[in-house]
Scaffold this motif. Structure first.
Motif, PDB file in Angstrom:
ATOM      1  N   ALA A 290      18.291  -6.551  16.904  1.00  0.00           N
ATOM      2  CA  ALA A 290      18.469  -8.005  16.889  1.00  0.00           C
ATOM      3  C   ALA A 290      17.369  -8.732  16.119  1.00  0.00           C
ATOM      4  N   LEU A 291      16.192  -8.121  16.027  1.00  0.00           N
ATOM      5  CA  LEU A 291      15.075  -8.749  15.321  1.00  0.00           C
ATOM      6  C   LEU A 291      15.020  -8.362  13.849  1.00  0.00           C
ATOM      7  N   GLY A 292      15.929  -7.493  13.417  1.00  0.00           N
ATOM      8  CA  GLY A 292      15.983  -7.094  12.015  1.00  0.00           C
ATOM      9  C   GLY A 292      15.240  -5.818  11.678  1.00  0.00           C
ATOM     10  N   ALA A 293      14.683  -5.148  12.678  1.00  0.00           N
ATOM     11  CA  ALA A 293      13.966  -3.892  12.431  1.00  0.00           C
ATOM     12  C   ALA A 293      14.979  -2.774  12.194  1.00  0.00           C
ATOM     13  N   GLU A 294      14.712  -1.932  11.199  1.00  0.00           N
ATOM     14  CA  GLU A 294      15.590  -0.822  10.874  1.00  0.00           C
ATOM     15  C   GLU A 294      15.135   0.451  11.576  1.00  0.00           C
ATOM     16  N   TYR A 295      16.072   1.142  12.174  1.00  0.00           N
ATOM     17  CA  TYR A 295      15.825   2.428  12.825  1.00  0.00           C
ATOM     18  C   TYR A 295      16.638   3.496  12.102  1.00  0.00           C
TER      19      TYR A 295
ATOM     20  N   ARG B 227      11.758  18.935   7.045  1.00  0.00           N
ATOM     21  CA  ARG B 227      12.098  18.604   8.414  1.00  0.00           C
ATOM     22  C   ARG B 227      10.957  18.965   9.363  1.00  0.00           C
ATOM     23  N   THR B 228      10.308  20.069   9.110  1.00  0.00           N
ATOM     24  CA  THR B 228       9.176  20.489   9.931  1.00  0.00           C
ATOM     25  C   THR B 228       8.037  19.473   9.853  1.00  0.00           C
ATOM     26  N   THR B 229       7.767  18.982   8.661  1.00  0.00           N
ATOM     27  CA  THR B 229       6.714  17.987   8.475  1.00  0.00           C
ATOM     28  C   THR B 229       7.070  16.682   9.188  1.00  0.00           C
ATOM     29  N   VAL B 230       8.329  16.284   9.113  1.00  0.00           N
ATOM     30  CA  VAL B 230       8.765  15.068   9.813  1.00  0.00           C
ATOM     31  C   VAL B 230       8.526  15.211  11.308  1.00  0.00           C
ATOM     32  N   TRP B 231       8.925  16.337  11.901  1.00  0.00           N
ATOM     33  CA  TRP B 231       8.746  16.525  13.335  1.00  0.00           C
ATOM     34  C   TRP B 231       7.264  16.576  13.710  1.00  0.00           C
ATOM     35  N   ARG B 232       6.440  17.190  12.866  1.00  0.00           N
ATOM     36  CA  ARG B 232       4.997  17.244  13.141  1.00  0.00           C
ATOM     37  C   ARG B 232       4.407  15.830  13.119  1.00  0.00           C
ATOM     38  N   LEU B 233       4.802  15.034  12.118  1.00  0.00           N
ATOM     39  CA  LEU B 233       4.295  13.663  12.015  1.00  0.00           C
ATOM     40  C   LEU B 233       4.795  12.792  13.168  1.00  0.00           C
TER      41      LEU B 233
ATOM     42  N   PHE C 103       7.068   3.966  10.806  1.00  0.00           N
ATOM     43  CA  PHE C 103       6.821   5.290  10.226  1.00  0.00           C
ATOM     44  C   PHE C 103       6.094   5.149   8.886  1.00  0.00           C
ATOM     45  N   LYS C 104       6.499   4.177   8.074  1.00  0.00           N
ATOM     46  CA  LYS C 104       5.809   3.937   6.795  1.00  0.00           C
ATOM     47  C   LYS C 104       4.348   3.550   7.043  1.00  0.00           C
TER      48      LYS C 104
ATOM     49  N   LEU D 148       2.367   6.602   8.003  1.00  0.00           N
ATOM     50  CA  LEU D 148       2.074   7.423   6.828  1.00  0.00           C
ATOM     51  C   LEU D 148       0.914   6.851   6.020  1.00  0.00           C
ATOM     52  N   GLU D 149       0.880   5.539   5.871  1.00  0.00           N
ATOM     53  CA  GLU D 149      -0.215   4.909   5.135  1.00  0.00           C
ATOM     54  C   GLU D 149      -1.550   5.134   5.854  1.00  0.00           C
ATOM     55  N   GLU D 150      -1.531   5.111   7.183  1.00  0.00           N
ATOM     56  CA  GLU D 150      -2.753   5.372   7.943  1.00  0.00           C
ATOM     57  C   GLU D 150      -3.212   6.815   7.790  1.00  0.00           C
ATOM     58  N   GLN D 151      -2.267   7.737   7.596  1.00  0.00           N
ATOM     59  CA  GLN D 151      -2.591   9.150   7.462  1.00  0.00           C
ATOM     60  C   GLN D 151      -3.108   9.495   6.070  1.00  0.00           C
TER      61      GLN D 151
END
Length: 77
Positions: free
Chosen positions: A9-14, A28-34, A63-64, A67-70
């Motif tokens: 409702a607030l416009g956030a994308e999931y 896929r492994t990297t995604v799950w680890r992150l 998530f973006k 990633l920037e923090e990492q």
């Protein structure tokens, strides 16, 4: 055809984790680890939706941001 994103409702994308592999060209492994690392941080507590046992969504903007923090964290160790 399946939708890749769900908007609240607030416009956030999931998105589903499988779509993160396509959007960011990572395995896929990297995604799950992150995502596991991201879930451990309290500030990302509300970035996940667990709708059913097999349907889990993550907020794309958070998530973006994660990633920037990492970026270049390995240099600080």
């Amino acid at each position: 055809m399946k939708r890749e994103t769900v908007t609240d409702a607030l416009g956030a994308e999931y998105v589903q984790p499988v779509h993160l592999t396509e959007k960011f060209s990572i395995s896929r492994t990297t995604v799950w680890r992150l995502l596991k690392k991201m879930r451990a941080e309290p500030k990302y507590k509300h970035s996940f939706l667990n709708l059913t046992w097999h349907l889990k969504l993550v907020k794309l903007a958070d998530f973006k941001k994660f990633l920037e923090e990492q970026n270049n964290q390995y240099l600080k160790k």
